[in-house]
Scaffold this motif. Structure first.
Motif, mmCIF file in Angstrom:
data_model
loop_
_atom_site.group_PDB
_atom_site.id
_atom_site.type_symbol
_atom_site.label_atom_id
_atom_site.label_comp_id
_atom_site.label_asym_id
_atom_site.label_seq_id
_atom_site.Cartn_x
_atom_site.Cartn_y
_atom_site.Cartn_z
ATOM 1 N N LEU A 22 58.888 -0.977 -16.049
ATOM 2 C CA LEU A 22 58.737 0.247 -16.832
ATOM 3 C C LEU A 22 57.295 0.424 -17.290
ATOM 4 N N ARG A 23 56.634 -0.677 -17.614
ATOM 5 C CA ARG A 23 55.227 -0.592 -17.979
ATOM 6 C C ARG A 23 54.400 -0.085 -16.804
ATOM 7 N N LEU A 24 54.710 -0.556 -15.595
ATOM 8 C CA LEU A 24 54.003 -0.068 -14.416
ATOM 9 C C LEU A 24 54.269 1.415 -14.206
ATOM 10 N N ALA A 25 55.508 1.847 -14.411
ATOM 11 C CA ALA A 25 55.832 3.266 -14.267
ATOM 12 C C ALA A 25 54.962 4.112 -15.180
ATOM 13 N N ARG A 26 54.824 3.687 -16.414
ATOM 14 C CA ARG A 26 53.985 4.429 -17.361
ATOM 15 C C ARG A 26 52.519 4.381 -16.945
ATOM 16 N N ARG A 27 52.090 3.240 -16.419
ATOM 17 C CA ARG A 27 50.706 3.112 -15.985
ATOM 18 C C ARG A 27 50.413 4.034 -14.800
ATOM 19 N N LEU A 28 51.366 4.176 -13.892
ATOM 20 C CA LEU A 28 51.187 5.091 -12.763
ATOM 21 C C LEU A 28 51.037 6.530 -13.243
ATOM 22 N N LEU A 253 47.235 -6.268 -4.241
ATOM 23 C CA LEU A 253 46.428 -5.558 -5.226
ATOM 24 C C LEU A 253 46.777 -6.041 -6.635
ATOM 25 N N PRO A 254 45.881 -6.756 -7.317
ATOM 26 C CA PRO A 254 46.150 -7.162 -8.699
ATOM 27 C C PRO A 254 45.958 -5.979 -9.636
ATOM 28 N N VAL A 255 47.011 -5.588 -10.342
ATOM 29 C CA VAL A 255 46.971 -4.387 -11.192
ATOM 30 C C VAL A 255 47.286 -4.708 -12.652
ATOM 31 N N GLY A 256 47.290 -5.968 -13.026
ATOM 32 C CA GLY A 256 47.709 -6.339 -14.373
ATOM 33 C C GLY A 256 46.593 -6.936 -15.197
ATOM 34 N N PRO A 257 46.945 -7.543 -16.334
ATOM 35 C CA PRO A 257 48.300 -7.597 -16.890
ATOM 36 C C PRO A 257 48.793 -6.216 -17.328
ATOM 37 N N VAL A 258 49.987 -5.857 -16.875
ATOM 38 C CA VAL A 258 50.580 -4.564 -17.210
ATOM 39 C C VAL A 258 51.321 -4.732 -18.533
ATOM 40 N N LEU A 259 50.713 -4.225 -19.590
ATOM 41 C CA LEU A 259 51.217 -4.381 -20.947
ATOM 42 C C LEU A 259 51.635 -3.029 -21.513
ATOM 43 N N PRO A 260 52.249 -3.008 -22.688
ATOM 44 C CA PRO A 260 52.584 -1.720 -23.300
ATOM 45 C C PRO A 260 51.346 -0.859 -23.462
ATOM 46 N N SER A 261 51.532 0.454 -23.459
ATOM 47 C CA SER A 261 50.415 1.377 -23.535
ATOM 48 C C SER A 261 49.676 1.228 -24.853
ATOM 49 N N ALA A 262 48.408 1.615 -24.835
ATOM 50 C CA ALA A 262 47.560 1.480 -26.017
ATOM 51 C C ALA A 262 48.038 2.345 -27.174
ATOM 52 N N SER A 263 48.826 3.380 -26.881
ATOM 53 C CA SER A 263 49.304 4.269 -27.939
ATOM 54 C C SER A 263 50.344 3.603 -28.820
ATOM 55 N N GLY A 264 50.828 2.426 -28.388
ATOM 56 C CA GLY A 264 51.760 1.678 -29.228
ATOM 57 C C GLY A 264 53.216 1.973 -28.966
ATOM 58 N N ASP A 265 53.522 2.850 -27.991
ATOM 59 C CA ASP A 265 54.935 3.136 -27.700
ATOM 60 C C ASP A 265 55.483 2.045 -26.797
ATOM 61 N N GLU A 266 56.311 1.211 -27.343
ATOM 62 C CA GLU A 266 56.879 0.082 -26.590
ATOM 63 C C GLU A 266 57.966 0.589 -25.657
ATOM 64 N N ASP A 267 58.214 -0.208 -24.620
ATOM 65 C CA ASP A 267 59.181 0.158 -23.592
ATOM 66 C C ASP A 267 60.585 0.334 -24.172
ATOM 67 N N ALA A 268 61.339 1.173 -23.484
ATOM 68 C CA ALA A 268 62.777 1.160 -23.706
ATOM 69 C C ALA A 268 63.305 -0.047 -22.953
#
Length: 486
Positions: A22-28, A253-268
């Motif tokens: 889900l973090r990757l989805a948001r990053r995309l 392709l290294p694309v991480g660390p894929v963490l929660p967005s900087a806006s602070g909205d944590e994953d469902a």
């Protein structure tokens, strides 16, 4: 107007898979403002993520103006897989995986067809571990796919070489934990540190044998991709430069660390945290670097003896501590002694706070946290490295032993606890926990060096994930490739 790139992100229904996917989805979505993303996991996991939603209706995320949609697929079961069921039915996981593979492939095909019929055709399928059939489903419809590898690239390299000519030497020495296996491009690895699916689960009688066969199928699937398979890895080149060089057969392709967005909205997620105030207010009152945080992930059980040793060791450090003890672990303890198990087991808890689940990144980012006692799941390791928190490693299964090796030997940001030889998990004794906590939080020069290295790697990871950083460039290269293929 040209078609918009549309990514279908598929993942296995475990918290440790759902969160990075889900973090990757948001990053995309953040990397490609014109893109659409559909996120899909099983119906059971979907209902746990969105308990108030109708089971047959997708949910949209307003943060991305409806560009992110959630649609479940079927695993052929009513209740999904329950980890505790393996204790009473040793073949529960293998039985579940058979259903997951067969029903999942059919159902995901239906999702792709339905999206196309709605005028929202998928242009790239991205699938995480344990879904090798997803690439075949996509290929049958002429859709390119990419694997999202949610473990270290070093572990990917080990699996790759195991399934490409090195299985025999590992199998021959699987009962000799000290034997050193030499794999191309990698430092010698002790059998004890190899992924457990290659040393334990290769036997058909093993409760997790289907994990081994699924990984075998996955690498066979990658080999069928033409001209080369694309593999997104939740790591950065700064963390694993040597291991990245050891895998040359695919586009990694290294694309991480894929963490929660900087806006602070944590994953469902599948697990919902306790009320933040329960532990964040408590942390606010503690001195900087003084708190030991303990969490062993979303799947591992905990016997009563282990919990007692854990709490005894934490109390023995003399430091405040925050300990995650999941609801299902508490329920299991209660059932052991006629309903009084949880209260009795938590009786030693005097200098700490226990929660059922928490926002881990928020906790690790708090200035009061000085150490993370962890099972070394890759998500937890990355979150700890990214926040600069030293680790005490207590690895158990799968990739965790290799992850601990990276923490202790490669990056020097933690120590590995020694456990007694009691099954695959072992038992962490109170005195060993106290020793390890002192080695990363104490006054010695060695402890100070661990803390210094944790700060160094925090800065390196922040640079990789920042604007123009190595991981950001890799993700944009993937997005641009997907856009050109539309």
């Amino acid at each position: 107007m040209p078609p918009r790139p549309h990514f279908l992100v598929l993942t296995f229904p475990f918290q440790g898979h759902v969160a990075p996917a889900l973090r990757l989805a948001r990053r995309l979505l953040a990397a490609a403002p014109d893109a659409l993303v559909t996120f899909s996991t099983t119906e059971v996991a979907h209902r746990r993520m969105f308990p108030a939603a109708k089971p047959d209706v997708g949910d949209s995320d307003s943060d991305f103006d409806g560009r992110l949609e959630f649609l479940p697929f079927s695993d052929g079961t009513e209740a999904g897989y329950v980890a505790r069921s393996t204790a009473t039915n040793p073949d529960a996981f293998n039985t579940y995986m058979a259903s997951f593979h067969a029903a999942g492939a059919r159902s995901v095909g239906g999702v792709l067809d339905a999206l196309a019929a709605r005028g929202r055709p998928v242009s790239r399928v991205v699938y995480s571990l344990l879904l090798p059939w997803a690439a075949d489903v996509a290929r049958d419809r002429g859709i390119p796919s990419a694997l999202y590898w949610i473990q270290p690239v070093a572990v990917f390299a080990i699996y790759y070489h195991y399934f490409h000519g090195h299985a025999a030497v590992v199998h021959e020495h699987r009962h000799d934990p000290s034997f050193q296996v030499q794999l191309p491009g990698l430092a010698p690895q002790a059998v004890a540190d190899l992924p457990s699916f290659l040393t334990v689960s290769t036997e058909p009688s093993d409760p997790l044998h289907s994990a081994f066969t699924t990984l075998r199928d996955l690498f066979e699937t990658l080999d069928r991709e033409r001209p080369r398979a694309t593999v997104l890895v939740n790591t950065c080149q700064e963390l694993e430069r040597g291991a990245l060089a050891a895998v040359g057969a695919h586009d990694v392709l290294p694309v991480g660390p894929v963490l929660p967005s900087a806006s602070g909205d944590e994953d469902a997620g599948i697990y919902k945290p306790d009320d933040d105030a329960k532990y964040m207010d408590w942390l606010d009152a503690k001195p900087a670097g003084s708190v030991v945080y303990v969490a062993f992930g979303s799947l591992a059980g905990m016997a009563r003896e282990q919990l007692e040793e854990l709490l005894l060791g934490l109390e023995g450090t003399g430091m405040p501590y925050l300990c995650v003890i999941r609801k299902d672990v508490r329920a299991a303890l209660s059932s052991e002694v006629g309903g009084a198990g949880t209260d009795q087991a938590l009786a030693p808890l005097k200098n700490g706070v226990a929660v059922e689940w928490c926002d881990q990144v928020k906790v690790l980012s708090h200035a009061a946290v000085g150490c993370f006692v962890t099972h070394c799941g890759w998500n937890s390791v990355l979150e700890s490295v990214a926040t600069g928190v030293p680790m005490v490693c207590v690895p158990r299964v799968s990739d965790q032993r290799m992850n601990a090796q990276l923490v202790e030997r490669e990056w020097r940001v933690g120590v590995r606890a020694q456990v007694t030889d009691q099954g695959i998990a072992g038992l962490l004794r109170a005195e060993e926990l106290r020793r390890c906590v002192d080695e990363v939080m104490g006054d010695s020069e060695a402890a100070a060096e661990v803390r210094r290295m944790a700060g160094e790697w925090k800065r390196a990871v922040a640079e990789a994930m920042g604007e123009g950083g190595s991981s950001g460039r890799s993700l944009m290269a993937f997005v641009d490739g997907a856009r050109c293929a539309v």
